[in-house]
Enzyme design. Structure first.
Site, mmCIF file in Angstrom:
data_model
loop_
_atom_site.group_PDB
_atom_site.id
_atom_site.type_symbol
_atom_site.label_atom_id
_atom_site.label_comp_id
_atom_site.label_asym_id
_atom_site.label_seq_id
_atom_site.Cartn_x
_atom_site.Cartn_y
_atom_site.Cartn_z
ATOM 1 N N ASP A 49 1.550 -7.215 16.026
ATOM 2 C CA ASP A 49 0.871 -7.103 14.739
ATOM 3 C C ASP A 49 -0.338 -6.171 14.860
ATOM 4 O O ASP A 49 -1.271 -6.433 15.605
ATOM 5 C CB ASP A 49 0.378 -8.502 14.313
ATOM 6 C CG ASP A 49 -0.249 -8.481 12.931
ATOM 7 O OD1 ASP A 49 0.479 -8.698 11.957
ATOM 8 O OD2 ASP A 49 -1.474 -8.239 12.837
ATOM 9 N N TYR A 54 -7.340 -1.280 12.315
ATOM 10 C CA TYR A 54 -7.713 -1.650 13.688
ATOM 11 C C TYR A 54 -7.964 -0.416 14.570
ATOM 12 O O TYR A 54 -8.568 -0.542 15.638
ATOM 13 C CB TYR A 54 -6.624 -2.511 14.366
ATOM 14 C CG TYR A 54 -6.280 -3.809 13.687
ATOM 15 C CD1 TYR A 54 -7.067 -4.341 12.671
ATOM 16 C CD2 TYR A 54 -5.150 -4.530 14.079
ATOM 17 C CE1 TYR A 54 -6.724 -5.540 12.047
ATOM 18 C CE2 TYR A 54 -4.819 -5.733 13.470
ATOM 19 C CZ TYR A 54 -5.595 -6.224 12.452
ATOM 20 O OH TYR A 54 -5.249 -7.410 11.851
ATOM 21 N N LYS A 79 -0.503 -2.643 8.488
ATOM 22 C CA LYS A 79 -1.096 -3.013 7.190
ATOM 23 C C LYS A 79 -1.780 -1.832 6.530
ATOM 24 O O LYS A 79 -2.335 -0.961 7.209
ATOM 25 C CB LYS A 79 -2.126 -4.148 7.386
ATOM 26 C CG LYS A 79 -1.615 -5.285 8.258
ATOM 27 C CD LYS A 79 -2.558 -6.461 8.350
ATOM 28 C CE LYS A 79 -2.087 -7.426 9.441
ATOM 29 N NZ LYS A 79 -2.542 -7.060 10.782
ATOM 30 N N HIS A 112 -3.467 -5.275 3.276
ATOM 31 C CA HIS A 112 -4.384 -5.968 4.186
ATOM 32 C C HIS A 112 -5.327 -6.926 3.452
ATOM 33 O O HIS A 112 -5.570 -8.040 3.913
ATOM 34 C CB HIS A 112 -5.197 -4.918 4.961
ATOM 35 C CG HIS A 112 -5.706 -5.394 6.279
ATOM 36 N ND1 HIS A 112 -5.845 -4.568 7.366
ATOM 37 C CD2 HIS A 112 -6.116 -6.608 6.698
ATOM 38 C CE1 HIS A 112 -6.312 -5.262 8.386
ATOM 39 N NE2 HIS A 112 -6.486 -6.502 8.010
#
Ligand code: A2P
Length: 284
Positions: A49, A54, A79, A112
């Site tokens: 994931d 990120y 996401k 997200h």
């Protein structure tokens, strides 16, 4: 069911999803992300994931390439970030994520956050456009399933008003003592699988007394008890670690079972981990 890391839940569109995912929030891109994702795949995780936000999609992609495991045997989620809501922007963002990951398709693509500050004065409209784009991405075969993250019932309600496709998952913050009961109940009713991020309360569960007491009873660590609890609640936990021994430890959760009473006690435990962000007031 629930005997090993790559056992699966079935999503509402029939797609199989491994019951534990390897989390990468707060894993810095570069060598740390590459080596920890490779370590996870070596330890048997098949579900990874990540998220555009990120900043580690490139590294996750590199780890996948170097893992030696066939793409089709992995389950990859990423996401859509808050700056990319709206129809055209979402299509572009998905293409950019695929490129960074060096993949031709995703297994799961999520919005997200429901209500980015930038579009807050027109949430319903922009959210509907973004979901349209998600449906287009799905229809075009760029992802096997689409879903949402950090959505509360009122956000889902708004999404479903114009949706052709019901989200397959809702990924939310969940750990013992913090169970977002209303959201979980609502998603169950709609056939939306709950994915649990921060299943260790981003580490804050490790010193909690109620959990420490159970380590002796079950001869398992606090982390393992949290993850097992998540599975027994019917959630899909996404533990994050960059430490090889912990990556292994978090995978070793199939040789014990919590009693029904302990599952309930942990669910109703005091919240020691903080509530996270409210999607409607967060400053991003
Ligand atoms: P690290 O990545 O340095 O190994 P969550 O999944 O709830 O977000 O929690 C992640 C945090 O918990 C990270 O700080 C991670 O540290 C730590 N962590 C992950 N697994 C374990 C474990 N088995 N034992 C102790 N700490 C862990």
């Amino acid at each position: 069911m629930m005997r090993k890391l790559d056992d699966c839940y079935q999503l509402n569109n029939g797609v199989q999803i491994p019951i534990v995912g390897f989390g990468t929030w707060q894993t810095p891109g570069g060598e740390v992300a590459v080596s920890s994702v490779k370590e996870a795949i070596k330890a048997g995780y098949r579900h990874i994931d990540t998220a555009a936000f990120y900043g580690n999609e490139e590294s996750v992609g590199q780890a996948i390439k170097e893992s030696g495991i066939d793409r089709k045997d992995l389950f990859i989620t990423t996401k859509l970030w808050n700056s990319d809501h709206g129809y055209e922007a979402a299509l572009k963002a998905c293409a950019a994520s695929l490129e960074r990951l060096q993949l031709d398709y995703l297994d799961l693509y999520l919005i997200h956050w429901p209500n980015p500050i930038r579009f807050r004065d027109q949430f319903e409209k922009v959210n509907a456009e973004t979901w349209k784009a998600m449906e287009k991405i799905y229809k075009d075969g760029k992802t096997k399933a689409i879903g949402i993250s950090n959505y509360m019932p009122h956000h889902i309600e708004a999404t479903l008003k114009n949706a052709e496709t019901v989200p397959a998952v809702n990924q939310i913050r969940l750990y013992p003592g913090f169970i977002q009961e209303e959201t979980v109940r609502y998603c169950k009713e709609k056939g939306i699988l709950i994915q649990a991020y921060s299943p260790l309360g981003t580490g804050s569960m490790l010193e909690v007394k109620e959990l420490r007491e159970l380590t002796e009873k079950y001869h398992k660590t606090v982390a393992q008890i949290c993850l097992r609890w998540s599975l027994q609640m019917g959630f899909l936990p996404l533990p994050k670690s960059v430490t090889p021994a912990r990556i292994q430890e978090n995978a070793d959760i199939f040789d014990f079972e919590l009693s029904e009473k302990d599952v309930q006690n942990l669910a109703s435990m005091k919240n020691y981990g903080g509530a996270g962000f409210n999607p409607d007031t967060a400053s991003f």
